[in-house]
Design a protein around this motif. Sequence first.
Motif, short mmCIF file in Angstrom:
data_model
loop_
_atom_site.label_atom_id
_atom_site.label_comp_id
_atom_site.label_asym_id
_atom_site.label_seq_id
_atom_site.Cartn_x
_atom_site.Cartn_y
_atom_site.Cartn_z
N LEU A 33 32.85 52.14 48.62
CA LEU A 33 32.88 51.45 47.23
C LEU A 33 34.26 51.40 46.49
O LEU A 33 34.94 52.49 47.00
N VAL A 34 34.67 50.62 45.89
CA VAL A 34 36.04 50.39 45.26
C VAL A 34 35.71 50.59 43.84
O VAL A 34 34.83 49.33 43.25
N LYS A 35 36.20 51.26 42.91
CA LYS A 35 36.13 51.23 41.70
C LYS A 35 37.76 50.86 41.09
O LYS A 35 38.53 51.76 41.38
N ILE A 36 37.88 49.79 40.50
CA ILE A 36 39.39 49.58 39.95
C ILE A 36 39.19 49.77 38.44
O ILE A 36 38.16 49.18 37.57
N GLU A 37 40.23 50.56 37.78
CA GLU A 37 39.81 50.81 36.40
C GLU A 37 41.12 50.29 35.56
O GLU A 37 42.41 50.57 36.18
N LEU A 38 40.98 49.51 34.51
CA LEU A 38 42.08 49.09 33.62
C LEU A 38 42.79 50.17 32.82
O LEU A 38 41.83 51.33 32.53
N ALA A 39 43.88 50.02 32.11
CA ALA A 39 44.44 50.74 31.31
C ALA A 39 43.59 51.26 30.33
O ALA A 39 43.82 52.25 29.72
N ASP A 40 42.63 50.37 29.78
CA ASP A 40 41.67 50.43 28.80
C ASP A 40 40.61 51.19 29.13
O ASP A 40 39.46 51.29 28.42
N GLY A 41 40.58 51.73 30.32
CA GLY A 41 38.96 52.32 30.76
C GLY A 41 38.11 51.02 31.26
O GLY A 41 37.00 51.86 31.94
N THR A 42 38.09 50.10 31.34
CA THR A 42 37.28 49.18 31.72
C THR A 42 37.34 49.24 33.46
O THR A 42 38.31 49.15 33.91
N VAL A 43 36.15 49.19 33.93
CA VAL A 43 35.83 49.55 35.37
C VAL A 43 35.44 48.24 36.00
O VAL A 43 34.38 47.69 35.45
N GLY A 44 35.65 47.98 37.29
CA GLY A 44 35.05 47.10 38.14
C GLY A 44 34.62 47.40 39.54
O GLY A 44 35.45 48.53 40.03
N TRP A 45 33.79 47.07 40.19
CA TRP A 45 33.03 47.77 41.16
C TRP A 45 33.07 46.75 42.32
O TRP A 45 32.72 45.61 42.16
N GLY A 46 33.53 47.19 43.36
CA GLY A 46 33.46 46.25 44.66
C GLY A 46 33.11 47.01 45.98
O GLY A 46 32.74 48.15 45.77
N GLU A 47 32.78 46.27 46.97
CA GLU A 47 31.99 47.18 48.06
C GLU A 47 32.54 46.49 49.45
O GLU A 47 32.85 45.40 49.43
N ALA A 48 32.98 47.36 50.38
CA ALA A 48 33.23 46.94 51.69
C ALA A 48 32.04 47.60 52.81
O ALA A 48 31.76 48.80 52.79
N VAL A 49 31.40 46.57 53.58
CA VAL A 49 30.53 47.27 54.70
C VAL A 49 31.09 46.35 55.91
O VAL A 49 30.64 45.49 56.36
N PRO A 50 31.84 47.25 56.54
CA PRO A 50 32.55 46.96 57.71
C PRO A 50 31.78 46.83 59.04
O PRO A 50 30.74 47.60 59.15
N ASP A 51 31.78 45.82 59.72
CA ASP A 51 31.30 45.60 61.33
C ASP A 51 32.39 45.45 62.10
O ASP A 51 32.83 44.32 62.11
N GLN A 52 32.44 46.59 63.11
CA GLN A 52 33.76 46.31 64.00
C GLN A 52 33.36 45.14 65.15
O GLN A 52 34.41 44.82 65.67
N HIS A 53 32.23 45.00 65.15
CA HIS A 53 31.71 43.90 66.16
C HIS A 53 32.27 42.51 65.69
O HIS A 53 32.17 41.52 66.49
#
Length: 367
Positions: A33-53
């Motif tokens: 999970l990735v949480k990106i935070e702005l200078a004003d405290g607002t956050v956005g969430w993203g996700e990575a589910v890798p598959d090596q195949h």
Amino acid sequence: MKIAKVDIYGIRLPLHEPFIVSYDRYDDMPVILVKIELADGTVGWGEAVPDQHVTGETHHSVMQILEHELAPLLKGLSPFQIELIHKKMNKKILGNPTAKAAIDCALYDLMGKITGQPVYQLIGGKAHDFLVMPQVISIKSPGEMAEDARRIVGEGFRNVKIKVGTDAETDIERIRAVRNAIPKEVNLRVDANQGWDRISAVTVIEKTKDCLVDWYEQPVLAADILSMQEIRRVSHAKVMIDEGIHGTGDLLNVIQNRSADMVNIKLMKTGGIYPALAMASMAEAAGLPCQVGSMVESAVGTMAGAHLSIARDIIQSNELVGPFMFSKDVASVSFDGDVLRFPELPGLGVEVNEEIVKELMEVHITV
């Protein structure tokens, strides 16, 4: 509205039961999970589910790429600079679409929260009134898969997808057992995940002609575009390509060679929503209906795919099944039977439970 901080969480989501496909078995699902935070405290969430195949990325490689290569590029930029950010990421490192997708989805979550709009409104608005979800059955014995299918239909699902791709004869038995276990009006899809060769694929498709299969997905190895073309030429049903396309270059090759009837777009293969939109537009120009697939993602990745799905007319099906498969998730997704409910919330519409993130967390990195 400048990016100030990026948090990266390596977690493992527990499954109700092992998920088995032609090339691997998953007893739980490694997720970043990735949480990106702005200078004003607002956050956005993203996700990575890798598959090596599929993309060649692993849980550990994605963590490293995010920490050392991609996250440092974001400092001081606006989340609305999505074109520039993708250009910077692609210049910094070749490939690694799953890592890039986590950042992309978090940026869209932020853009929605800043504007007070759900993501689908930012990428075209609703092209569909609602999204119908399928259920996916992993590889088991024919009898066990038939029993799963009966249960799924009894729970109100109208679309069943089964995983196959071990040996042709057993796969034929699996397809027949599931078809015989469910009503004819229930849609059946078959996914070999690259498990057959050309002859086996043609044999299975021919011998299950009476099983009313909507489409057969990725029957042969990802790079074998010519076999896909030959299979499509003799198949009575549609043939979908999945692992064989990651970006617009791959899709152009498929279009030129007429190697598929349908395209499975996955955010983890394309690098996120922004490049997935380009793929959907290219597929639409070629008259190729699309599906938005899943690497079995949490509520975060699921809702990112759902926003893409509902905003493009050419996307006619989806496989956003992660929330059905996890015994614990980092956020909730609501359903009315097999119909996904979009919450009246901005961004991706997910409220991540950070206590659950901490409970399931193995690694936490701040950049």
